[in-house]
Design an enzyme around this catalytic site. Structure first.
Site, PDB file in Angstrom:
ATOM      1  CB  THR A 153      38.875  34.720  41.963  1.00 30.99           C
ATOM      2  OG1 THR A 153      38.639  36.030  41.431  1.00 30.99           O
ATOM      3  CG2 THR A 153      37.820  34.416  43.013  1.00 30.99           C
ATOM      4  CE  LYS A 179      37.477  38.563  43.327  1.00 28.11           C
ATOM      5  NZ  LYS A 179      36.789  38.283  41.992  1.00 28.11           N
ATOM      6  CB  THR A 190      33.193  40.132  38.820  1.00 27.77           C
ATOM      7  OG1 THR A 190      32.985  39.091  39.776  1.00 27.77           O
ATOM      8  CG2 THR A 190      34.567  39.903  38.439  1.00 27.77           C
ATOM      9  CD  GLU A 276      39.905  37.467  34.638  1.00 26.66           C
ATOM     10  OE1 GLU A 276      39.430  36.836  35.602  1.00 26.66           O
ATOM     11  OE2 GLU A 276      39.400  37.456  33.507  1.00 26.66           O
ATOM     12  CG  ASN A 402      38.258  35.247  31.264  1.00 29.09           C
ATOM     13  OD1 ASN A 402      37.445  35.176  32.181  1.00 29.09           O
ATOM     14  ND2 ASN A 402      39.153  36.221  31.186  1.00 29.09           N
ATOM     15  CB  SER A 407      39.510  23.386  33.572  1.00 27.34           C
ATOM     16  OG  SER A 407      40.073  24.319  32.688  1.00 27.34           O
TER      17      SER A 407
END
Length: 407
Positions: A153, A179, A190, A276, A402, A407
């Site tokens: 992702t 992942k 996650t 991230e 984040n 979007s």
């Protein structure tokens, strides 16, 4: 034990495939399948979050109450979490589609999803994706790699590893892919991790091996302090290596556990390093603790400290933040006995001794902290126990990713 090329297709009898189903992403693959030519015993560990995604509930039923599993199908983009009975029904429809396409029982199909919470998955695209995946199933290294890419992702790199070990005179292979990049916190994160092995081992011992190993691997990772709704680790063993069946603890079980630990540790570190927006893998080692639990508590407290993570991003040897995080962890220790070191490929430097600054060179410390992998080592001088946790620095880009995620 030796590391070899590949991931989920490295072990005998396993195949994988990837497909572009258009679930959320355009112009890239977003579904993956793992298939064993023969039925497997399966083990699993799952999120500790009370809010559990539909695939987690489905997989718990299969792993805990059915003797075999033979396929895993995963989509990225939409998590199928907080979707009620309809979302769980989509898991069943997905399993039915795999069952029909492969000619196996739907009760032997595991499902997984990752992505945005609260959206219903487009089941028509999922079932079409299943039909597209099956013809592409292949046992090559390349097929496993493409599957690892399809489950990404916000990940920036694919994550896979495989090792071989000798058990009972036979070569046993353990391989995996995962992942995970955000919503990562101890007690699973996650992350989806799929591990395959050709070891011949009982279902009970397979579950024991996995349940014990995640304590020192995935459960020691934190990126942002959020525990996801979808965390799943699945381990499938098809027995094709031909080793004497492992049914109890002993040398063979120990060898298997060492191989599994190598795979899980490697994948856990890949998740932490790809947090991230991260620019560095941040490792925290607590040594000299009086108990393993004390070491774990201290390591987790440091790795989850936002102030410490921001200091690592700034290459700032702000050791007070580390000592402070240890202090509010709940573990008891004497701060006036703590030695702290920073270490990376640029060298190792003692920052404090017995709780007081060593008068270290700031430029040298900055050089050490400017590398892509940085370790903080805290010796609390209370015993022989130790623990290691992994995380990453906290950057401006984490907020950007984040803030715009849906979007």
């Amino acid at each position: 034990m030796k590391e070899i090329e590949g991931g989920v297709t490295a072990a005998k009898g396993f195949q994988a495939a990837a497909a572009a189903a258009g679930i959320k992403y355009q112009g890239r693959t977003d579904m993956a399948m793992i298939y064993s030519q023969t039925p497997c015993v399966a083990a699993g560990t799952f999120t500790t979050n009370v809010v559990k995604a539909a695939p987690v509930k489905w997989d718990q039923e299969i792993v805990y109450h059915h003797p075999h599993a033979q396929a895993v199908v995963c989509n990225s983009g939409i998590a199928n979490a907080c979707t009620g009975e309809k979302g769980y029904g989509y898991c069943k429809e997905t399993a039915q589609a795999v069952s029909q396409a492969l000619g196996i029982s739907e009760d032997s199909v595991l499902v997984a999803s990752t992505g945005v919470i609260g959206m219903q998955i487009p089941i028509d695209r999922i079932t079409a994706g299943v039909k597209a995946l099956v013809p592409g199933l292949d046992g090559s290294i390349a097929a496993g790699t493409e599957a690892a890419k399809a489950i990404m992702t916000t990940d920036t790199v694919k994550k896979e590893v495989a090792v071989q070990v000798q058990i009972g005179g036979q070569t046993v292979t353990v391989g995996g892919m995962c992942k995970g990049s955000g919503m990562i916190h101890p007690n699973m994160c996650t992350m989806l991790s799929f591990i395959t092995t050709d070891a011949c081992i009982s279902k009970e011992m397979l579950q024991k091996a996995l349940s014990e190993d995640i304590k020192d691997t995935y459960n020691m990772v934190s990126v942002d302090g959020d525990t996801s709704t979808n965390d799943t680790v699945l381990l499938l063993a098809n027995g094709q290596a031909g080793n004497p069946k492992i049914t109890e603890e002993g040398e063979d079980f120990k060898a298997f556990c060492q191989a599994l630990n190598y795979v899980n540790t490697t994948l856990a570190k890949k998740i932490a390093g790809d947090g991230e927006g991260a620019t560095a893998l941040f490792e925290v080692k607590i040594i000299g603790a009086e108990s393993k639990q004390q070491a774990v508590t201290l390591a987790k407290s440091v790795i989850t400290s936002s102030l410490t993570k921001a200091a690592i991003y700034g290459h700032d040897a702000n050791w007070g933040r580390i000592l402070c995080a240890m202090g509010y962890s709940g573990a008891q220790f004497d701060p006036e006995k703590v030695d702290l070191y920073f270490e990376s490929s640029a060298g190792k430097l003692k920052i404090i001794e017995n709780g007081v600054s060593t008068g270290y060179n700031e430029e040298e410390a900055t050089k050490i902290l400017s590398q892509s992998e940085v370790t903080a080592i805290a010796d609390v001088k209370m015993g022989c126990a130790s623990a290691t946790a992994w995380g990453c620095d906290l950057t401006h880009e984490y907020v950007n990713i984040n803030a715009d995620y849906r979007s």
